[in-house]
Design an enzyme around this catalytic site. Sequence first.
Site, PDB file in Angstrom:
ATOM      1  CD  GLU A   1      50.945  45.512  43.346  1.00  0.00           C
ATOM      2  OE1 GLU A   1      50.938  46.553  43.538  1.00  0.00           O
ATOM      3  OE2 GLU A   1      49.986  45.033  42.683  1.00  0.00           O
TER       4      GLU A   1
ATOM      5  CB  CYS B   1      52.095  39.461  32.457  1.00  0.00           C
ATOM      6  SG  CYS B   1      51.273  37.492  31.522  1.00  0.00           S
TER       7      CYS B   1
ATOM      8  CB  CYS C   1      45.589  36.511  44.913  1.00  0.00           C
ATOM      9  SG  CYS C   1      45.449  37.482  43.077  1.00  0.00           S
TER      10      CYS C   1
ATOM     11  CB  CYS D   1      44.870  40.484  28.977  1.00  0.00           C
ATOM     12  SG  CYS D   1      45.648  38.563  29.183  1.00  0.00           S
TER      13      CYS D   1
ATOM     14  CB  CYS E   1      45.794  42.144  32.531  1.00  0.00           C
ATOM     15  SG  CYS E   1      46.317  41.504  33.693  1.00  0.00           S
TER      16      CYS E   1
ATOM     17  CB  CYS F   1      40.446  39.530  38.648  1.00  0.00           C
ATOM     18  SG  CYS F   1      40.068  37.921  39.934  1.00  0.00           S
TER      19      CYS F   1
HETATM   20  N1  SAH Z   1      47.819  35.343  34.603  1.00  0.00           N
HETATM   21  C1  SAH Z   1      46.762  34.635  34.307  1.00  0.00           C
HETATM   22  C2  SAH Z   1      46.130  34.255  35.799  1.00  0.00           C
HETATM   23  C3  SAH Z   1      46.592  36.177  36.183  1.00  0.00           C
HETATM   24  S1  SAH Z   1      45.308  36.960  36.010  1.00  0.00           S
HETATM   25  C4  SAH Z   1      45.608  33.996  33.598  1.00  0.00           C
HETATM   26  O1  SAH Z   1      45.459  35.414  32.913  1.00  0.00           O
HETATM   27  O2  SAH Z   1      44.793  33.771  34.011  1.00  0.00           O
HETATM   28  C5  SAH Z   1      43.677  36.536  36.958  1.00  0.00           C
HETATM   29  C6  SAH Z   1      42.588  36.356  36.631  1.00  0.00           C
HETATM   30  O3  SAH Z   1      42.200  37.993  36.333  1.00  0.00           O
HETATM   31  C7  SAH Z   1      42.705  35.725  34.723  1.00  0.00           C
HETATM   32  O4  SAH Z   1      41.428  34.827  35.054  1.00  0.00           O
HETATM   33  C8  SAH Z   1      41.700  37.077  34.244  1.00  0.00           C
HETATM   34  O5  SAH Z   1      41.368  37.204  32.632  1.00  0.00           O
HETATM   35  C9  SAH Z   1      41.341  38.570  35.373  1.00  0.00           C
HETATM   36  N2  SAH Z   1      41.941  39.819  34.910  1.00  0.00           N
HETATM   37  C10 SAH Z   1      42.825  40.201  34.087  1.00  0.00           C
HETATM   38  N3  SAH Z   1      42.344  41.434  34.138  1.00  0.00           N
HETATM   39  C11 SAH Z   1      41.201  41.713  34.720  1.00  0.00           C
HETATM   40  C12 SAH Z   1      40.329  42.993  34.785  1.00  0.00           C
HETATM   41  N4  SAH Z   1      40.867  44.406  34.737  1.00  0.00           N
HETATM   42  N5  SAH Z   1      39.033  42.422  35.539  1.00  0.00           N
HETATM   43  C13 SAH Z   1      38.585  41.328  35.857  1.00  0.00           C
HETATM   44  N6  SAH Z   1      39.003  40.416  36.077  1.00  0.00           N
HETATM   45  C14 SAH Z   1      40.740  40.648  35.062  1.00  0.00           C
HETATM   46 FE1  SF4 Z   2      49.158  37.867  31.561  1.00  0.00          FE
HETATM   47 FE2  SF4 Z   2      46.699  39.119  32.660  1.00  0.00          FE
HETATM   48 FE3  SF4 Z   2      46.912  38.423  30.533  1.00  0.00          FE
HETATM   49 FE4  SF4 Z   2      46.745  36.999  33.239  1.00  0.00          FE
HETATM   50  S1  SF4 Z   2      45.243  38.693  32.254  1.00  0.00           S
HETATM   51  S2  SF4 Z   2      48.043  36.387  30.926  1.00  0.00           S
HETATM   52  S3  SF4 Z   2      48.226  38.305  34.539  1.00  0.00           S
HETATM   53  S4  SF4 Z   2      47.773  39.950  30.901  1.00  0.00           S
END
Ligand code: SAH
Ligand code: SF4
Length: 364
Positions: A90, A129, A122, A133, A136, A353
């Site tokens: 996406e 991934c 974006c 996390c 996410c 995000c």
């Molecule tokens: N993998 C990279 C980039 C993609 S995620 C990273 O983790 O930085 C982009 C941003 O969205 C990151 O700062 C991540 O921590 C944040 N993010 C992920 N899940 C989220 C959520 N549920 N609510 C708000 N921010 C989130």
């Molecule tokens: Fe991967 Fe989501 Fe963690 Fe970014 S926030 S590193 S996309 S699992």
Amino acid sequence: MLLYDLDLPALADLLKSWDEPAYRAKQIWQGLYQRLYRSPEEFTSLPASLRKRLAEGFIFPPLKVKTYLESSDGSTRKTLFELGDGHLIESVLMRYGDPADDPQMSTSATNRRGAKNRRTLCISTQAGCAMGCVFCATGQMGFKRNLTSGEIVAQVMYYANMLKATDEVVSNVVFMGMGEPFHNYENVMAAIDRLNDPDGYKFGARRFTISTVGLAPQIRRFADEGRQVNLAISLHAANDAERLAIMPVNKKHNIGEVIEACKYYIEKTHRRVTFEWALISGVNDTPEVAKRLAARLKGILCHVNAIPLNPTEGYPGAATDRQRAAAFKETLEQAGIECTIRMRRGVDIQAGCGQLAGSVSELR
Ligand code: SAH
Ligand code: SF4
């Protein structure tokens, strides 16, 4: 393979092997990146035989649009693309400001990529991934594969072409879609360099932002390579135990190591680092946490970007409310750390995000 997977020398080599005159490479390059052509038929200045060869040798369209969603206020558009092998990714377009507010903005050359009417993309760097996390949606789906440099470039060119119809241009590209950009380092850098090419799309390095979960060795490598690209670090916790509970990567690269790598980056590049913080109610939004964070970031050329957590299916945490978010910012600023609370965008279409992949799982 996509035509976008080739850099100019590789394209020149290919055309040479096809017995085409040398100038054809530049012609195709400019068609792709200046005129924003998306299919061989559009290259009307090429002989039909060459167009046919391109059509047979490469995948067209470069990305198949599976579906797209527009947020209720029209400012955010999320496109779900299908890759050649069926994986789904996406990308999101966010419009800030409206050219209708100021007709000059859409036409004036100096303002076309200006700050007021930003058109921020974006984009994704991987299908899924591997970093896991917990908050996410992409992390929750697991890792599928790295995108090729061409698949990364293709997302930008898709929107560039779409915006051209309304005389708009992409102003910023953030690597905050699906995937961890530093886990696909080579392809991400190749994509940046290709989009940056002065004979091609000419997208300024400073208009890119890489967001990383904090892969310290890659942060150092990135510092050494000296691209003028912005760097954002997803921190989300101010001590190791708390970070480990929501970000498994902390086991490999703890907060101290990440911050040391950031200091190295700042020393090398003199650029400010952004720390990202998803505010989760009762988890990382208390004044005590803010104070601890401020202590860790003291003296570092940085800025904190906090955003209330976006809901995802696989994580029960709730977003911090407005009041507590404001208090968090206040505490940081009193301790001398700049902080902005970001607006939530596209939440109604699961394009905020960390929400990407929501619709992917629906389709599976
Ligand atoms: N993998 C990279 C980039 C993609 S995620 C990273 O983790 O930085 C982009 C941003 O969205 C990151 O700062 C991540 O921590 C944040 N993010 C992920 N899940 C989220 C959520 N549920 N609510 C708000 N921010 C989130
Ligand atoms: Fe991967 Fe989501 Fe963690 Fe970014 S926030 S590193 S996309 S699992």
